[in-house]
Design a protein around this motif. Structure first.
Motif, PDB file in Angstrom:
ATOM      1  N   ASN A 245       6.739  -4.906  16.669  1.00 42.70           N
ATOM      2  CA  ASN A 245       6.016  -6.084  17.152  1.00 42.70           C
ATOM      3  C   ASN A 245       4.718  -5.716  17.871  1.00 42.70           C
ATOM      4  N   GLN A 246       4.092  -4.627  17.452  1.00 41.95           N
ATOM      5  CA  GLN A 246       2.854  -4.166  18.044  1.00 41.95           C
ATOM      6  C   GLN A 246       1.706  -4.346  17.050  1.00 41.95           C
ATOM      7  N   PRO A 247       0.599  -4.967  17.474  1.00 45.22           N
ATOM      8  CA  PRO A 247      -0.537  -5.157  16.563  1.00 45.22           C
ATOM      9  C   PRO A 247      -1.206  -3.828  16.213  1.00 45.22           C
ATOM     10  N   VAL A 248      -1.939  -3.833  15.135  1.00 42.89           N
ATOM     11  CA  VAL A 248      -2.561  -2.612  14.632  1.00 42.89           C
ATOM     12  C   VAL A 248      -3.528  -2.004  15.641  1.00 42.89           C
ATOM     13  N   TYR A 249      -4.258  -2.848  16.382  1.00 42.73           N
ATOM     14  CA  TYR A 249      -5.278  -2.294  17.283  1.00 42.73           C
ATOM     15  C   TYR A 249      -4.684  -1.460  18.414  1.00 42.73           C
ATOM     16  N   THR A 250      -3.365  -1.530  18.635  1.00 40.03           N
ATOM     17  CA  THR A 250      -2.732  -0.703  19.668  1.00 40.03           C
ATOM     18  C   THR A 250      -2.155   0.587  19.081  1.00 40.03           C
ATOM     19  N   TYR A 251      -2.342   0.819  17.806  1.00 39.96           N
ATOM     20  CA  TYR A 251      -1.851   2.024  17.140  1.00 39.96           C
ATOM     21  C   TYR A 251      -2.549   3.251  17.722  1.00 39.96           C
TER      22      TYR A 251
ATOM     23  N   ARG B  33       0.824  -1.204   0.000  1.00 39.32           N
ATOM     24  CA  ARG B  33       0.000   0.000   0.000  1.00 39.32           C
ATOM     25  C   ARG B  33       0.864   1.262   0.000  1.00 39.32           C
ATOM     26  N   ILE B  34       1.957   1.242   0.756  1.00 40.58           N
ATOM     27  CA  ILE B  34       2.873   2.389   0.787  1.00 40.58           C
ATOM     28  C   ILE B  34       3.469   2.645  -0.594  1.00 40.58           C
ATOM     29  N   ASP B  35       3.848   1.585  -1.281  1.00 38.50           N
ATOM     30  CA  ASP B  35       4.401   1.726  -2.634  1.00 38.50           C
ATOM     31  C   ASP B  35       3.378   2.384  -3.558  1.00 38.50           C
ATOM     32  N   LEU B  36       2.134   1.952  -3.441  1.00 36.88           N
ATOM     33  CA  LEU B  36       1.071   2.506  -4.283  1.00 36.88           C
ATOM     34  C   LEU B  36       0.793   3.964  -3.926  1.00 36.88           C
ATOM     35  N   LEU B  37       0.678   4.248  -2.625  1.00 38.45           N
ATOM     36  CA  LEU B  37       0.375   5.607  -2.187  1.00 38.45           C
ATOM     37  C   LEU B  37       1.508   6.573  -2.506  1.00 38.45           C
ATOM     38  N   SER B  38       2.728   6.076  -2.455  1.00 41.71           N
ATOM     39  CA  SER B  38       3.886   6.922  -2.783  1.00 41.71           C
ATOM     40  C   SER B  38       3.802   7.407  -4.223  1.00 41.71           C
ATOM     41  N   ARG B  39       3.395   6.515  -5.110  1.00 40.29           N
ATOM     42  CA  ARG B  39       3.270   6.898  -6.524  1.00 40.29           C
ATOM     43  C   ARG B  39       2.127   7.902  -6.715  1.00 40.29           C
ATOM     44  N   LYS B  40       1.013   7.645  -6.028  1.00 43.39           N
ATOM     45  CA  LYS B  40      -0.139   8.533  -6.177  1.00 43.39           C
ATOM     46  C   LYS B  40       0.121   9.916  -5.578  1.00 43.39           C
ATOM     47  N   SER B  41       0.812   9.942  -4.440  1.00 44.98           N
ATOM     48  CA  SER B  41       1.037  11.218  -3.744  1.00 44.98           C
ATOM     49  C   SER B  41       1.924  12.163  -4.549  1.00 44.98           C
ATOM     50  N   LYS B  42       2.735  11.632  -5.455  1.00 48.61           N
ATOM     51  CA  LYS B  42       3.592  12.476  -6.293  1.00 48.61           C
ATOM     52  C   LYS B  42       2.758  13.326  -7.250  1.00 48.61           C
TER      53      LYS B  42
ATOM     54  N   HIS C  88      -3.195   9.248   3.593  1.00 47.75           N
ATOM     55  CA  HIS C  88      -3.162   7.807   3.836  1.00 47.75           C
ATOM     56  C   HIS C  88      -1.718   7.311   3.936  1.00 47.75           C
ATOM     57  N   LEU C  89      -0.847   7.904   3.157  1.00 47.12           N
ATOM     58  CA  LEU C  89       0.562   7.508   3.191  1.00 47.12           C
ATOM     59  C   LEU C  89       1.169   7.804   4.550  1.00 47.12           C
ATOM     60  N   GLU C  90       0.832   8.924   5.130  1.00 48.14           N
ATOM     61  CA  GLU C  90       1.342   9.278   6.467  1.00 48.14           C
ATOM     62  C   GLU C  90       0.918   8.235   7.491  1.00 48.14           C
ATOM     63  N   ILE C  91      -0.365   7.858   7.443  1.00 49.80           N
ATOM     64  CA  ILE C  91      -0.880   6.841   8.367  1.00 49.80           C
ATOM     65  C   ILE C  91      -0.163   5.513   8.129  1.00 49.80           C
ATOM     66  N   ALA C  92      -0.044   5.114   6.876  1.00 52.91           N
ATOM     67  CA  ALA C  92       0.554   3.817   6.545  1.00 52.91           C
ATOM     68  C   ALA C  92       2.006   3.738   7.009  1.00 52.91           C
ATOM     69  N   GLU C  93       2.754   4.815   6.838  1.00 54.26           N
ATOM     70  CA  GLU C  93       4.160   4.816   7.244  1.00 54.26           C
ATOM     71  C   GLU C  93       4.298   4.787   8.760  1.00 54.26           C
ATOM     72  N   GLU C  94       3.438   5.527   9.460  1.00 54.74           N
ATOM     73  CA  GLU C  94       3.445   5.467  10.934  1.00 54.74           C
ATOM     74  C   GLU C  94       3.120   4.056  11.400  1.00 54.74           C
ATOM     75  N   LEU C  95       2.132   3.469  10.754  1.00 56.83           N
ATOM     76  CA  LEU C  95       1.681   2.134  11.140  1.00 56.83           C
ATOM     77  C   LEU C  95       2.757   1.099  10.866  1.00 56.83           C
ATOM     78  N   MET C  96       3.493   1.288   9.784  1.00 61.98           N
ATOM     79  CA  MET C  96       4.584   0.380   9.445  1.00 61.98           C
ATOM     80  C   MET C  96       5.616   0.354  10.571  1.00 61.98           C
ATOM     81  N   GLU C  97       5.966   1.512  11.079  1.00 61.28           N
ATOM     82  CA  GLU C  97       6.925   1.605  12.185  1.00 61.28           C
ATOM     83  C   GLU C  97       6.360   0.957  13.443  1.00 61.28           C
TER      84      GLU C  97
END
Length: 367
Positions: free
Chosen positions: A176-182, A144-153, A162-171
């Motif tokens: 080792n933290q599940p998404v629901y604790t984001y 998704r990050i790869d796709l959003l990176s292309r679109k955001s350009k 969405h890219l900002e959220i995805a990159e934060e979530l990736m970190e």
């Protein structure tokens, strides 16, 4: 409205036996060897609700229709499944389509039943499955990050957000933290980004502690360890004996009650799973009651009357005028609609009315 529960776990921990028991279908093959389930088994199961039965005693309808829940028995995952081990990760997509994950964990000793990891250790088993779900989410996010990176350009504002959220979530997941604790899990921005991704560790999870008959009477060390783990994550543990549940498949309601009483159990595994699953998703039921049909309808809590009507048909919401409402307890105590009307217990409610669990409703509409 339906709700879908995906049954996951390591191979040979009782998933298919649980599925057979819960669905009464006997369609899922169960055997004492890993990867017995290859394709996901699916079944639509009526939601048990004694209130519907009580309404039917008064109304005497031609038919009854319970709310339903979809169960999906997903092939056993193993360590490395996200990288192609075992049967590979193609079955992770089946989990993605479900609303709630029911993770079956073996919590009993039996040397005659093999374990894919060699010995019984519920917390290790849980860690294996949850690591694979995390790895799968990392893979989905990277794509998704790869796709959003292309679109955001191209100065796409939504893609940038969405890219900002995805990159934060990736970190976050990389730690080792599940998404629901984001931290931004409940934000509109995250929901929008996750709408079609349906990240696996963002889902509600329940643990099914599969015990033997002795384990139903008191928590053994395996169940105790699993409950401590789940409590720290605000998750539910449902204790059940898959073999006992399967043995009761052909029992009528009275026979089932007697067996559960003999075992010292108040509710069957199905009843617990339905109850906890509804609670996890913030769901409840209202009823319609007529001579042709007494029916239960599933809606989210805090739903307005027009939105509740839309569950029956979209035209009901579009042309909504008002709703005739009788509380379930009043309907039963006053022996039906006529008695409730005479006692002044039928109310006319408008578009702003928030439906209560168990309301017996009739909608007036014009289209």
């Amino acid at each position: 409205m339906g709700v879908s529960i995906g049954i996951v776990g390591l191979p040979n921990v009782g998933k298919s036996t649980t599925f057979n028991a819960l669905t009464k279908s006997q369609n899922a093959q169960s055997a004492n060897y890993p990867f017995c389930t290859i394709e996901p088994n699916k079944a639509i199961v009526p939601v048990p609700d004694f209130r519907l039965d009580e309404l039917a005693k008064i109304v005497k309808p031609q038919r009854m229709q319970y709310s339903t829940i979809d169960f999906v028995d997903i092939a056993g995952l193993v360590k490395g499944a996200s990288k192609g081990e075992g049967l590979g990760n193609k079955f992770l997509s089946n989990i993605r389509e479900t609303d709630v994950i029911l993770h079956i964990v073996r919590c009993f000793d039996d040397e005659n039943i093999t374990h894919v990891e060699g010995k019984i250790d519920p917390l290790r088993d849980v860690e294996i499955i949850e690591q694979e779900l995390l790895f799968a989410d990392l893979d989905s996010l990277q794509k998704r990050i790869d796709l959003l990176s292309r679109k955001s350009k191209g100065n796409d504002k939504e893609s940038k957000a969405h890219l900002e959220i995805a990159e934060e979530l990736m970190e976050h997941i990389a730690q080792n933290q599940p998404v629901y604790t984001y931290a931004r899990f409940d934000s509109d921005e995250f929901r929008a980004m996750n709408k079609d991704l349906r990240l696996l560790t963002s889902k509600e999870i329940m643990y099914g502690a599969n015990v033997d008959e002795e384990g139903l009477l008191s928590d053994n060390k395996y169940v105790q360890a699993l409950k401590e783990y789940a409590n720290a994550r605000n998750a539910e543990v449902i204790k059940l004996c898959a073999k006992v549940e399967e043995d009761m498949v052909d029992f009528d309601d009275e026979e089932k009650r007697e067996m559960l009483q003999d075992l010292g159990v108040a509710q069957s595994g199905l009843e617990q799973i339905i109850q906890k699953g509804f609670d996890k998703l913030g769901l409840m039921s209202y009823f319609t009651a007529g001579v042709k049909e007494v029916r239960s309808w599933t809606i989210h809590k805090n739903t307005t009357a027009p939105k509740a009507a839309a569950v029956i048909h979209n035209d009901f919401e579009k042309g909504f005028i008002r709703a005739e409402v009788i509380a379930y307890n009043d309907f039963i105590a006053l022996n039906g609609e006529s008695g409730a009307k005479e006692a002044g217990k039928m109310r006319l409610e408008g578009k702003e009315y928030i439906v209560n669990d168990g309301d017996v409703m009739h909608f007036r509409f014009n289209v």
